[in-house]
Enzyme design. Structure first.
Site, short mmCIF file in Angstrom:
data_model
loop_
_atom_site.label_atom_id
_atom_site.label_comp_id
_atom_site.label_asym_id
_atom_site.label_seq_id
_atom_site.Cartn_x
_atom_site.Cartn_y
_atom_site.Cartn_z
CB SER A 156 4.84 6.51 6.90
OG SER A 156 5.06 5.44 6.00
CG HIS B 20 0.54 6.17 6.54
ND1 HIS B 20 -0.67 6.62 6.08
CD2 HIS B 20 1.30 5.94 5.45
CE1 HIS B 20 -0.66 6.68 4.76
NE2 HIS B 20 0.54 6.26 4.35
CG ASP C 182 2.95 3.84 3.08
OD1 ASP C 182 1.96 4.44 2.64
OD2 ASP C 182 3.83 4.38 3.78
CG MET D 195 3.81 0.42 -1.46
SD MET D 195 5.39 1.28 -1.73
CE MET D 195 5.16 2.71 -0.66
CG HIS E 107 -1.56 5.00 1.40
ND1 HIS E 107 -0.45 5.81 1.20
CD2 HIS E 107 -2.29 5.09 0.26
CE1 HIS E 107 -0.52 6.35 -0.01
NE2 HIS E 107 -1.62 5.92 -0.59
CG MET F 222 0.15 3.58 -2.56
SD MET F 222 1.66 4.17 -1.80
CE MET F 222 1.46 3.42 -0.19
CG MET G 245 -0.55 10.12 -3.03
SD MET G 245 -0.02 9.40 -1.47
CE MET G 245 1.77 9.42 -1.64
CG ASP H 172 1.50 9.53 2.39
OD1 ASP H 172 2.66 9.66 2.82
OD2 ASP H 172 1.00 8.44 2.06
#
Ligand code: DX5
Ligand code: ZN
Length: 218
Positions: free
Chosen positions: A8, A31, A33, A35, A64, A66, A135, A173
């Site tokens: 990540s 990965h 993220d 957000m 991913h 979020m 998660m 994760d």
């Protein structure tokens, strides 16, 4: 089950993302993220940075999301060329449609569950999902402590996936490290996200190899 490691970049230096990608040539995925400060209390990066990263590395991107309203935003990540795009069950209002749009755009479809979200209600969706993400911390930040409370759900998800033919990858994760990866692998996970355990290490590539070795022998 082939073990895959997805470092990540949340734990890398955001001013040096191309170097962070280059530091782990042995990773199966990177990965990413995404957000939005609404679905989770943190703000990271979005599509423009993903587009730049796609040009900077040949490692496939595991995005991913979020974010709120992933139904609106997810297809664009797949269209841009991400190898995998994961949306959250808690945020999506039309997951079947969105998962299908992700696949139609040529990416693998991912579906994520927070620690307190049960897997059983989504059994009928497994045919729409290429990767189920469980998660193992509350989403939002890297470097949090692994939540053992999720282990029974990993086992139950593995049983459901196997019952449906075993094609769906099972990703964990959050807090995945040398200390916790074996427990996850034993419970049935096969794709492992690791932020701090990779980018907090002196040699990120060696950390990837070490995590892979531990998961494979579990
Ligand atoms: C947390 C993110 C994770 C995070 C994991 O919300 O989804 O991908 O980067 O970081 P570590 O491995 O440090 O817990
Ligand atoms: Zn993540």
């Amino acid at each position: 089950m082939a073990v895959q490691i997805s470092p990540s970049i949340l734990s890398a230096d955001f001013a040096r993302l191309a170097e962070a990608a280059a530091a782990v040539p042995n990773a199966d995925w990177l990965h990413v993220d995404v957000m939005d400060n609404h679905f989770v209390p943190n703000l990271t990066l979005g599509l423009p940075v993903v587009e730049s990263l796609l040009r900077a590395t040949s490692t496939p991107l595991d995005c991913h999301l979020m974010i709120e309203d992933p139904d609106r935003w997810a297809p664009a990540y797949a269209e841009a060329g991400a190898g995998s795009v994961t949306i959250h069950a808690e945020a999506s209002k039309a997951p079947v449609r969105t998962l299908r749009q992700i696949r139609a755009a040529g990416a693998r479809s991912g579906f994520a569950l927070n620690p307190a979200t049960p897997v059983e209600p989504y059994e009928d969706l497994l045919g729409e999902i290429d990767m189920l993400l469980l998660m193992t911390v509350e989403p939002g930040f890297g470097g949090q402590k692994f939540l053992d409370v999720v282990l029974p759900k990993i086992r139950r998800a593995r049983a459901l996936i196997d019952k449906h033919g075993g094609q769906v990858w099972l990703q964990v994760d959050g807090g995945v490290s040398d200390q916790t990866i074996e427990r996850c692998a034993e419970a049935g996970a096969d794709v492992f996200v690791a932020g701090n355990a990779v980018y907090g290490a002196e040699d990120p590539a060696r950390a990837v190899d070490a995590l892979r070795a531990r998961a494979e022998k579990a």
